[in-house]
Write an enzyme that holds these catalytic residues in place. Structure first.
Site, short mmCIF file in Angstrom:
data_model
loop_
_atom_site.label_atom_id
_atom_site.label_comp_id
_atom_site.label_asym_id
_atom_site.label_seq_id
_atom_site.Cartn_x
_atom_site.Cartn_y
_atom_site.Cartn_z
N ASP A 29 57.96 93.75 136.59
CA ASP A 29 57.25 94.73 135.77
C ASP A 29 56.59 95.81 136.62
OD1 ASP A 29 55.93 96.10 133.84
OD2 ASP A 29 54.77 94.41 133.09
N SER B 56 57.69 98.73 131.16
CA SER B 56 57.61 97.50 130.38
C SER B 56 58.03 97.79 128.93
CB SER B 56 56.20 96.92 130.46
OG SER B 56 56.15 95.61 129.92
#
Length: 815
Positions: free
Chosen positions: A539, A393
């Site tokens: 993610d 991320s």
């Protein structure tokens, strides 16, 4: 005047004028997002609102010139064509009057032809049947009832009533019992209530410990010295302040006593004595055997965190002596002329595998991830930045910057002025709120792709990044399907994958950014195409924030430096026995009696903290195992709490309450300066531990490179692989040895060769067979074997003197 003076004071940023954006690559990415959504008729992901007609001014975003996309048509529904012929004719007349340029007129003719055959031309956005929006369910009832899409869904409902998505099918298989249906929600309600109660109890314990330390422990001179330590601006200043605090608290006495229950002091002392004796006597055979025995991960417990958790700076003097002696002995082996180059090579290759490698792991955490800049800067200033770096991320953005720039470039970039390149959250509320309501995501994927190009140095691939800097980048991503396995993108699993596309995927948190398609460079012609058949990814922190197991699998990493900034995880960091560079605070009365061990807040408070925290984790694990939690946005959110978020060394930067207000905002230069400073200060207590570990690792790597270079010089005809995983030892094979082994004379050997040549001349081989043999030869070249012969060295240990066949294997990649 004010504006002019401020502009004159503006400090330039290195390489600021370059954005490295390749418009063609961005265009291919945008097209992949659109067409992949349209092709996912039976996708398991939620749906997006219908796309409107494509504005001709936006065609550059979706594929460049109009003529290039004329053949990209998607077959539509034939049933609706007859009903709407009149409407289409009217629309055609309007379009012909609207578009007057030659290119637009050509595009309109394509539209007319496509309409006649019942297809939708590429110059019009398709009505998406389904796509990877995170907010609306499949076949959402929110669709316009008068739209063609809704009519088509109703008409085909009967034929598809028996089919369900793979996700729904998997859920139903384990949720179809009557007892599950009856007890699921009562159990889940009980767990939520009980976990909430445990959370309040846990909070009460933490508040009690914090108040106890604030009002009774950190007072007077002790508090002044600690505040001075926390305000250190450089690592050298921090060391001086830490030593002063250790001396005031009496912790320096702990380092002089070699005995400690968390490592084997006797074994360490004996090893030091034997190494020193062998080195001084110049007994190289014995030195090699001793080094091979002690060059292992956590030998005798010397890498135990408790050895660095009883002082603000320092460890046992015996441990420091061990690291110094081992490094000296390794350098002795490197410089020795008594050991031939092949023996050195095999020795260093073996001990490198035994000792393992280090990696820096940067967690996600939205804008808290910018703290990683300070972490990296502190390591870079001490020349301790590992060559293996992973990021997830927000941490992936920093990892990409570290792996696409050299050390000299990074020193110029890790400055407050870097904030001018961080513009991910620059859209005002009146822009992103409509986008959120329309697409289900606050941010736009294509816009983020452009903004991330500076940090990835354009469309750099993982393989290209490693070639540029020697660092191995790893980005953790997960498929949009919650049941598919996680992939750690790196130079092994996806060498041709474009880094900025993996950054977007790793940042695709539901509601923040929709899942995206990974892009790759075709290794044949360099064209940018979708990776992994155009699947969409999101993610990686949702399931694997710190990919320790994968790093060990691919790179033999067994020492991880984790920078953890996830706010929902940092809240549970307690360290009851202290952590590296942050010992448990205790009174001088205890240290005067040489009692250096204590539980934080006392034994009862520590026991309650452990009890409540583990109890909360237990009930979350039960919820996950029984699949009780609803899959909101097609995601099992229980993984967010049940991962392994720590490593060998874990850095927990301090976050203030006001920092949460800026969790989704871009920092300015002043804020960036504070963020970098916070990261550096968080890293200072861990540097000594890392320096000791990397001192041995670097010495081994130096020996491996030196021995490899020496071996190349002595045997120029043998190609040694430069990669760690593909190194092999050359053979001392010769024709004379082969003749002696099989028991033939030179005359017999020549006769055998003559017979074989005659047979080959008489053989009738087809062209197809020749081609097959050529292909087999190419495959054999890729898997060429090299025999390792015995060097007959009297001192060579069995551990690094095997009669083995080392194979140079082809890496398995997915194009």
């Amino acid at each position: 005047m004010m504006v002019g003076s401020s502009s004159e004071k503006k400090i330039p940023l290195y390489d600021e004028q370059n954005d490295y954006i390749n418009e063609d690559h961005i265009s291919e990415f945008a097209k992949a997002l659109v067409w992949q959504d349209y092709d996912d008729v039976s996708t398991t992901a939620p749906t997006t609102p219908l796309n409107g007609p494509l504005d001709m001014g936006d065609l550059s975003l979706l594929g460049g010139e109009l003529g290039n996309g004329s053949d990209d048509v998607v077959v539509g529904d034939d049933d609706d064509d007859d009903d709407d012929d009149d409407d289409d004719d009217d629309d055609d007349d309007d379009d012909k009057t609207k578009y007057s340029s030659p290119q637009l007129k050509a595009a309109q003719e394509i539209n007319d032809e496509a309409t006649e055959i019942g297809a939708v031309p590429a110059t019009t956005k398709p009505d998406l049947i389904s796509s990877k929006n995170d907010w609306f369910p499949i076949n959402s009832e929110n669709l316009n009832p008068n739209s063609k899409r809704t009519k088509f869904a109703k008409s085909s409902k009967s034929s598809k009533s028996k089919s369900t998505s793979p996700i729904r099918a998997l859920q139903n298989e384990f949720r179809n019992s009557a007892s599950f249906t009856l007890l699921r929600w009562p159990i889940l309600t009980f767990v939520v209530i009980w976990v909430t109660i445990l959370g309040f109890l846990y909070l009460a314990v933490r508040v009690y410990v914090a108040l106890l330390e604030y009002f009774f422990t950190w007072t007077g001179e002790r508090k002044r010295l600690r505040d001075k330590l926390r305000q250190s601006t450089t690592y050298k200043e921090w060391i001086e302040n830490a030593k002063e605090l250790d001396k005031y608290l009496g912790l320096d006495k702990w380092a002089t006593n070699p005995k400690f229950s968390y490592y084997d002091s006797q074994t360490v002392q004996l090893t030091i004595n034997k190494l020193k004796k062998a080195r001084l006597n110049n007994s190289m055979p014995e030195l090699l055997i001793l080094l091979q025995g002690c060059l292992k991960r956590n030998f005798a417990g010397i890498e135990n965190r408790q050895l660095y958790s009883h002082m603000y700076y320092g460890t046992k003097n015996l441990v420091q002596d061990y690291y110094k002696e081992v490094v000296i002995c390794i350098n002795k082996v490197i410089e020795s002329n008594e050991i031939n180059s092949e023996t050195k090579y095999k020795f260093f290759k073996t001990v490198l595998q035994n000792f393992g490698k280090s990696a820096l792991c940067l967690s996600g955490g939205a804008c808290f991830a910018y703290t990683h800049f300070g972490i990296a800067k502190a390591l870079l200033d001490q020349d301790l930045l590992p060559n293996i770096i992973s990021g997830t991320s927000g941490g992936g953005l920093i990892a990409a910057l570290l792996c696409t720039r050299t050390n000299e470039e990074l020193k110029k970039l890790l400055v407050p002025q870097l904030a001018r390149k961080i513009t991910a959250c620059e859209d005002p509320w009146y822009v992103w709120i409509p986008r959120l309501l329309k697409t289900g995501a606050r941010f736009d994927s294509v816009a983020w792709a452009r903004k991330s190009n500076f940090f990835t140095k354009g469309s750099t691939t993982f393989e290209e990044a490693m070639a540029m800097t020697g660092r191995k980048l790893n980005i953790s991503t997960v498929p949009a399907d919650p049941h598919s396995p996680v992939i750690l993108c790196n130079d092994i699993t996806s060498p041709h994958c474009i880094i900025w596309s993996t950054l977007l995927a790793s940042s695709a948190v539901p509601g923040i950014l929709n899942p995206v398609v990974l892009m790759m460079k075709n290794p044949v012609n360099g064209a940018v195409v979708p990776f992994s058949l155009g699947s969409k990814w999101r993610d990686g922190s949702l399931r694997t924030d710190i990919p320790i197991d994968a790093l060990n699998t691919y790179y033999h990493v067994n020492f991880t430096i984790v920078s953890q900034v996830n706010p929902h995880i940092s809240l549970f960091f307690f360290a009851p026995k202290g952590t590296v560079g942050r010992p448990v605070s205790m009174s001088k009365r205890k240290t005067a009696k040489e009692k250096f061990a204590s539980f934080r807040g006392g034994f009862i408070a520590t026991a309650l903290e452990q009890l409540f925290r583990l109890e909360i984790k237990k009930w979350l694990q039960i919820v996950k195992s029984l699949d009780l939690l609803p899959h909101v946005l097609q995601q099992d959110w229980s993984n967010v709490w049940l991962q392994n978020f720590t490593g060998t060394i874990t850095i927990w930067p301090r976050n203030r309450l006001i920092d949460f207000w800026y969790i989704l905002s871009d920092p300015n230069e002043k804020q960036m300066e504070e963020i970098i400073t916070k990261g550096e200060r968080s890293m200072y207590p861990k540097i000594l531990f890392i320096k000791n570990r990397l001192s041995i690792e670097k010495a081994i790597e130096k020996g491996r490179k030196t021995s490899t270079a020496e071996l190349r010089e002595t045997q120029m005809n043998v190609a040694l692989a430069s990669d760690d995983d593909e190194d092999y030892v050359p053979s001392d094979y010769s024709l004379a040895k082969f003749k002696d082994r099989i028991g033939v004379t030179s005359k017999d050997f020549d006769m055998l060769g003559s017979t074989l040549r005659d047979d080959d001349a008489d053989a009738d081989v087809d062209e197809d067979d020749n081609e097959d043999e050529d292909e087999e030869d190419e495959d054999e070249n890729d898997y060429e074997e090299y025999d390792v012969e015995d060097l007959d060295d009297p001192y060579e240990s069995d551990a690094f003197d095997p009669h083995i066949v080392l194979t140079k294997e082809r890496r398995h990649t997915v194009y």
